[in-house]
Enzyme design. Structure first.
Site, short mmCIF file in Angstrom:
data_model
loop_
_atom_site.label_atom_id
_atom_site.label_comp_id
_atom_site.label_asym_id
_atom_site.label_seq_id
_atom_site.Cartn_x
_atom_site.Cartn_y
_atom_site.Cartn_z
N TYR A 45 89.01 132.89 21.60
CA TYR A 45 89.27 134.01 22.51
C TYR A 45 88.32 133.92 23.72
O TYR A 45 88.75 133.98 24.87
CB TYR A 45 89.08 135.34 21.78
CG TYR A 45 89.14 136.57 22.65
CD1 TYR A 45 90.35 137.03 23.15
CD2 TYR A 45 87.98 137.29 22.97
CE1 TYR A 45 90.42 138.17 23.94
CE2 TYR A 45 88.04 138.43 23.75
CZ TYR A 45 89.25 138.87 24.24
OH TYR A 45 89.30 139.99 25.04
N TRP B 159 83.66 145.93 23.88
CA TRP B 159 83.75 146.93 22.80
C TRP B 159 84.58 148.16 23.22
O TRP B 159 84.11 149.30 23.14
CB TRP B 159 82.35 147.38 22.38
CG TRP B 159 81.46 146.33 21.80
CD1 TRP B 159 81.50 144.98 22.01
CD2 TRP B 159 80.37 146.54 20.89
NE1 TRP B 159 80.52 144.34 21.30
CE2 TRP B 159 79.80 145.28 20.60
CE3 TRP B 159 79.81 147.68 20.30
CZ2 TRP B 159 78.72 145.12 19.74
CZ3 TRP B 159 78.71 147.51 19.45
CH2 TRP B 159 78.18 146.25 19.18
N TYR C 241 96.09 138.32 25.10
CA TYR C 241 96.21 138.19 23.65
C TYR C 241 94.83 138.55 23.11
O TYR C 241 93.89 137.77 23.21
CB TYR C 241 96.63 136.77 23.29
CG TYR C 241 96.80 136.54 21.79
CD1 TYR C 241 97.61 137.36 21.02
CD2 TYR C 241 96.15 135.49 21.14
CE1 TYR C 241 97.77 137.15 19.66
CE2 TYR C 241 96.31 135.26 19.78
CZ TYR C 241 97.12 136.12 19.05
OH TYR C 241 97.27 135.92 17.69
N1 LIG Z 1 89.67 145.56 23.57
C1 LIG Z 1 88.41 145.18 23.85
O1 LIG Z 1 87.46 145.52 23.14
C2 LIG Z 1 88.13 144.29 25.04
C3 LIG Z 1 86.81 143.86 25.27
C4 LIG Z 1 86.54 143.06 26.38
C5 LIG Z 1 87.57 142.71 27.24
N2 LIG Z 1 88.84 143.13 27.00
C6 LIG Z 1 89.89 142.73 27.94
O2 LIG Z 1 90.41 143.91 28.55
C7 LIG Z 1 91.81 143.76 28.80
C8 LIG Z 1 92.56 144.93 28.18
O3 LIG Z 1 92.32 144.95 26.78
P1 LIG Z 1 93.11 145.94 25.82
O4 LIG Z 1 92.29 146.09 24.59
O5 LIG Z 1 93.55 147.14 26.59
O6 LIG Z 1 94.38 145.04 25.45
P2 LIG Z 1 95.70 145.42 24.65
O7 LIG Z 1 95.67 146.85 24.22
O8 LIG Z 1 95.92 144.36 23.63
O9 LIG Z 1 96.82 145.31 25.79
C9 LIG Z 1 97.25 144.09 26.30
C10 LIG Z 1 98.68 144.28 26.74
O10 LIG Z 1 99.15 143.01 27.25
C11 LIG Z 1 100.44 142.77 26.72
N3 LIG Z 1 100.75 141.35 26.72
C12 LIG Z 1 100.44 140.43 25.77
N4 LIG Z 1 100.92 139.21 26.08
C13 LIG Z 1 101.54 139.37 27.28
C14 LIG Z 1 102.26 138.48 28.13
N5 LIG Z 1 102.45 137.19 27.80
N6 LIG Z 1 102.78 138.97 29.29
C15 LIG Z 1 102.63 140.28 29.61
N7 LIG Z 1 101.98 141.17 28.85
C16 LIG Z 1 101.43 140.72 27.69
C17 LIG Z 1 100.37 143.35 25.33
O11 LIG Z 1 101.64 143.53 24.77
P3 LIG Z 1 101.80 143.46 23.16
O12 LIG Z 1 100.97 144.56 22.61
O13 LIG Z 1 103.27 143.66 22.96
O14 LIG Z 1 101.30 142.10 22.76
C18 LIG Z 1 99.62 144.66 25.58
O15 LIG Z 1 100.49 145.70 25.97
C19 LIG Z 1 92.17 142.38 28.24
O16 LIG Z 1 92.14 141.45 29.28
C20 LIG Z 1 91.07 142.07 27.25
O17 LIG Z 1 90.88 140.68 27.10
C21 LIG Z 1 89.15 143.92 25.91
#
Ligand SMILES: NC(=O)c1ccc[n+]([C@@H]2O[C@H](COP(=O)([O-])OP(=O)(O)OC[C@H]3O[C@@H](n4cnc5c(N)ncnc54)[C@H](OP(=O)(O)O)[C@@H]3O)[C@@H](O)[C@H]2O)c1
Length: 303
Positions: free
Chosen positions: A143, A168, A79
């Site tokens: 978060y 980021w 999330y």
């Molecule tokens: N984005 C950033 O800047 C950032 C920075 C540091 C770390 N991270 C970490 O990197 C990872 C990937 O990030 P991202 O930005 O690629 O994330 P994202 O685009 O939000 O993708 C997360 C995916 O997980 C799915 N999901 C949500 N709840 C779920 C559940 N209960 N069971 C199964 N799937 C579920 C989402 O589906 P829905 O879209 O339908 O909810 C989405 O397809 C995450 O762990 C995040 O915390 C991200």
């Protein structure tokens, strides 16, 4: 799965494959992970997202993972609405922390390696020097706290756990700062961007390659992975406009206080990625180079 000319599954070939499960496969990073791992014929890659598995559900998660028997499970599901987490505390912990616990329990049943994606938001930003993996976390947001709890579950439960902290993110398959800035330039002549948060913008393609390299060398423990060089969001925003050739849009510097988002972010969250280099020989290119590459891939994609 590998099939011979008669369409029969070839067990000898299959046995040489590395079976990889990506959870969160339709997310921004998840889709690049799928592309990266599918690029090698030595991998047998399965991707699941919320439609196939809801990691909040313990039994379903444990059974589905242990039924697949992957060698490696990468949990990129989360999330990720940082401000939304402040009001949706239960959901944040259910997905980011308990979800990770369920994935680790499933992975243990088939003795798989577990990879968890974590964040710079586990730190409070007061160090003002690049964070190393051993620095004490102190998250400022829900978060950050939920992701830190996810890390703790990996450390406590996983037989073979790899925690990759990153920051980021921008990539072709999701909403991110770059796509948001580009969208806003089509609607406004002035943008306001904060100049008091420093970190490293990181391209999901480069991150996916680094995760692949870490798995390849059987790394475990915590690793910081980000593109090189540091900047603030203002500089990042100015670079997006410059490299996209956008003129006539003014950028105004504002403070985080003025922006007044629900979640507090660290003022400084640069990473020291030396441990990644020691394990894999890899240093990710500067974020500015990665940004240019991302922008040109967007152009190609839009043609
Ligand atoms: N984005 C950033 O800047 C950032 C920075 C540091 C770390 N991270 C970490 O990197 C990872 C990937 O990030 P991202 O930005 O690629 O994330 P994202 O685009 O939000 O993708 C997360 C995916 O997980 C799915 N999901 C949500 N709840 C779920 C559940 N209960 N069971 C199964 N799937 C579920 C989402 O589906 P829905 O879209 O339908 O909810 C989405 O397809 C995450 O762990 C995040 O915390 C991200």
């Amino acid at each position: 799965m590998i099939f011979d000319a008669n369409g029969e599954s070839n067990r000898a070939e299959e046995s040489k494959l590395s079976r990889i499960l990506v959870i969160g496969a339709k997310g921004m990073l998840g889709r690049d992970l799928m592309e990266t791992f599918n690029a090698s014929s030595l991998n047998d890659v399965t991707g699941w997202d919320i439609d196939e598995i809801d990691i909040r559900r313990k039994e379903e998660t444990v059974e589905r993972i242990s039924g697949l028997q992957p060698e490696t499970v990468i949990n990129a599901a989360a999330y990720t609405n940082v401000d939304g987490c402040e009001s949706q505390v239960e959901t944040a912990f259910a997905v980011n922390a308990e979800g990770m616990r369920h994935v680790a329990l499933g992975a243990n049943k088939c003795h798989s390696k577990v990879v968890y994606l974590s964040t710079d938001y586990v730190f409070d930003g007061t160090k003002c020097k690049p964070y190393v993996e051993g620095d004490p976390p102190n998250p400022l947001s829900v978060y950050g706290r939920s992701k830190l709890q996810g890390e703790r579950y990996v450390q406590q439960l996983a037989e073979d756990g790899l925690i990759v902290r990153t920051q980021w993110l921008f990539g072709r398959h999701g909403n991110n700062f770059v796509s948001s800035i580009l969208r806003q330039t089509r609607e406004k002549k002035e943008l306001s961007i904060v100049d008091d948060q420093i970190g490293s913008p990181t391209y999901t393609v480069d991150l996916a390659n680094a995760i692949s390299a870490l798995i390849e060398c059987d790394a475990s423990g915590v690793f910081h992975v980000a593109n090189s060089d540091y900047c603030n969001w203002l500089t990042f925003g100015q670079s997006i406009l410059k490299y996209s050739g956008i003129n006539g849009v003014n950028i105004r510097a504002i403070s985080s206080k003025e922006l007044n988002r629900a979640a507090i972010r660290p003022h400084y969250s640069g990473f020291n990625c030396r441990k990644l280099k020691e394990a894999t020989g890899m240093t990710l290119r500067p974020w500015s180079e990665a940004l240019k590459d991302y922008l040109s891939s967007c152009e190609k994609f839009n043609d």
